[in-house]
Design an enzyme around this catalytic site. Structure first.
Site, short mmCIF file in Angstrom:
data_model
loop_
_atom_site.label_atom_id
_atom_site.label_comp_id
_atom_site.label_asym_id
_atom_site.label_seq_id
_atom_site.Cartn_x
_atom_site.Cartn_y
_atom_site.Cartn_z
N HIS A 1 27.64 29.58 41.06
CA HIS A 1 26.96 29.82 39.69
C HIS A 1 27.00 31.21 39.12
O HIS A 1 26.33 32.31 39.86
CB HIS A 1 25.25 29.31 40.03
CG HIS A 1 24.39 29.65 38.94
ND1 HIS A 1 23.29 30.34 38.80
CD2 HIS A 1 24.55 29.07 37.66
CE1 HIS A 1 22.67 30.30 37.61
NE2 HIS A 1 23.38 29.37 36.94
N ARG A 2 27.72 31.45 38.14
CA ARG A 2 27.99 32.82 37.39
C ARG A 2 28.72 33.70 38.67
O ARG A 2 28.68 34.98 38.82
CB ARG A 2 26.57 33.60 37.22
CG ARG A 2 25.81 32.84 36.23
CD ARG A 2 24.37 33.41 35.98
NE ARG A 2 23.38 32.74 35.65
CZ ARG A 2 22.17 33.02 35.17
NH1 ARG A 2 21.76 34.08 35.22
NH2 ARG A 2 21.52 32.02 34.78
N GLU B 1 31.24 28.53 37.94
CA GLU B 1 30.43 28.34 36.79
C GLU B 1 30.42 29.58 35.82
O GLU B 1 30.14 30.55 36.79
CB GLU B 1 28.97 27.76 37.20
CG GLU B 1 28.15 27.25 35.86
CD GLU B 1 27.24 28.36 35.14
OE1 GLU B 1 26.76 28.03 34.18
OE2 GLU B 1 27.20 29.30 35.59
N ASP C 1 29.13 31.41 31.80
CA ASP C 1 28.39 31.31 30.45
C ASP C 1 29.10 31.92 29.43
O ASP C 1 29.76 33.15 29.82
CB ASP C 1 27.13 31.72 30.66
CG ASP C 1 26.13 31.31 31.91
OD1 ASP C 1 25.92 30.30 31.87
OD2 ASP C 1 26.04 32.03 32.70
N HIS D 1 25.57 35.70 30.25
CA HIS D 1 24.57 34.68 30.19
C HIS D 1 23.62 34.46 28.94
O HIS D 1 23.45 33.73 28.15
CB HIS D 1 23.76 34.47 31.48
CG HIS D 1 22.79 33.42 31.67
ND1 HIS D 1 21.36 33.87 31.08
CD2 HIS D 1 22.99 32.18 31.72
CE1 HIS D 1 20.68 32.81 30.94
NE2 HIS D 1 21.43 31.66 31.64
N GLU E 1 30.27 27.49 30.30
CA GLU E 1 28.95 26.45 29.93
C GLU E 1 28.94 27.44 28.38
O GLU E 1 28.67 28.76 28.25
CB GLU E 1 27.72 26.80 30.71
CG GLU E 1 26.70 26.33 29.98
CD GLU E 1 25.20 27.16 30.57
OE1 GLU E 1 25.10 27.27 31.87
OE2 GLU E 1 24.10 26.94 29.94
N LYS F 1 27.05 28.66 25.62
CA LYS F 1 25.62 28.99 25.40
C LYS F 1 25.02 28.72 24.02
O LYS F 1 25.90 28.45 23.03
CB LYS F 1 25.08 30.53 25.67
CG LYS F 1 25.36 30.77 27.17
CD LYS F 1 25.13 30.13 28.18
CE LYS F 1 23.48 29.99 28.33
NZ LYS F 1 23.18 29.54 29.63
N ASP G 1 23.87 30.05 43.59
CA ASP G 1 24.16 31.35 43.72
C ASP G 1 24.88 31.86 45.15
O ASP G 1 25.35 33.15 44.78
CB ASP G 1 22.89 32.35 43.60
CG ASP G 1 22.01 31.91 42.39
OD1 ASP G 1 22.84 31.78 41.28
OD2 ASP G 1 20.95 31.98 42.38
#
Ligand code: G3P
Ligand code: MG
Length: 255
Positions: free
Chosen positions: A18-19, A45, A47, A60, A119, A121, A245
């Site tokens: 995640h990120r 992943e 954003d 993000h 992703e 946003k 994370d």
């Protein structure tokens, strides 16, 4: 590198960072992504927002304050201005001088070493109603890098995913949810969006729901799981992928 579809045959849940490796590195930076790859993540992943001059940027928040030295909205600054900001110091002095990545730079650096979950946003999707919006920019860019087999596009902005599916160079999509939804709702969402997978908040997933989705042939990824007990539980229930994370911890817990 296995494609998105080939990876479905994998017996264990996908380890999705995640990120990036964001427990230990400033989120959405190249250091965070590199570390996640080194620690064995199968998918990153990240954003995507849009700058004023319509450059897709990997960040993000719609605002700069939390993770950069800048102020105001991402969409009000040109990328050459955004690229001068410090996006490491907020996390730790050790990462002072880390800079924002454009999506193009990220695709260039990561390439097909791992699967990518981009992703879109909602701010980026909403700021564009034109035919050459963020969806078209993103799809063209992924195809220019030859990464169409390894990229999955997700969004809470489901209309944006419809736009992605309408592109000449379309990509697989995944609607994101952050509220409870029934099996029937999720099946409909999957079908209506011609989706690859459904990405649900882990708090709204139970064994019964997951079983129903599996029987319907719908892959499910869940976010954001940092608790080892929950990682194991979701893995035993047969979830397709877990977004965390801490990809190293996740890998250990589900092995
Ligand atoms: O894609 C899963 C997760 O990243 C969605 O929420 O706010 O962390 O982007 P957020
Ligand atoms: Mg995200």
């Amino acid at each position: 590198m296995k494609s998105l579809h080939e990876t479905l045959a994998c017996p264990k849940p996908w380890v999705v960072a995640h990120r990036g490796d964001s427990r230990y590195f400033p989120e959405n930076t190249i250091s965070s992504f590199r570390s996640a790859i080194e620690k064995g993540a199968q998918m990153l992943e990240c954003d995507v927002q849009l700058s004023r001059d319509r450059v897709p940027v990997v960040i993000h928040d719609g605002s700069l304050e939390r993770t950069t030295s800048g102020r105001g909205k991402v969409c009000n600054w040109h990328f050459d201005e955004l690229s001068k900001l410090d996006c490491g110091s907020w996390f730790s002095k050790q990462f002072m001088g880390k800079t924002l990545l454009s999506l193009d730079q990220m695709l260039e650096m990561v390439s097909d070493q791992v699967l990518l979950n981009l992703e879109i946003k909602s701010q980026a999707a909403e700021s564009e109603t034109r035919s050459d919006g963020v969806e078209s920019l993103l799809c063209e860019m992924v195809h220019e890098h030859g990464l169409q087999e390894t990229v999955l596009v997700s969004s809470f902005h489901h209309l944006s995913l419809k736009r992605v599916r309408e592109q000449k160079h379309s990509l697989p999509v995944a609607p994101l949810l952050d509220r409870p939804a029934t099996l029937a709702e999720l099946q409909k969402l999957h079908q209506d969006h011609d989706a690859f997978s459904i990405h649900q908040d882990q708090r709204h997933i139970d064994q019964f729901l997951l079983q129903g989705l599996k029987e319907s042939g719908i892959p499910v990824l869940c976010y954001t799981v940092n608790d080892p007990i929950r990682m194991k539980e979701l893995s035993e229930w047969g979830i397709t992928g877990i977004i965390s994370d801490d990809p190293e911890l996740l890998r250990k817990e589900i092995s």
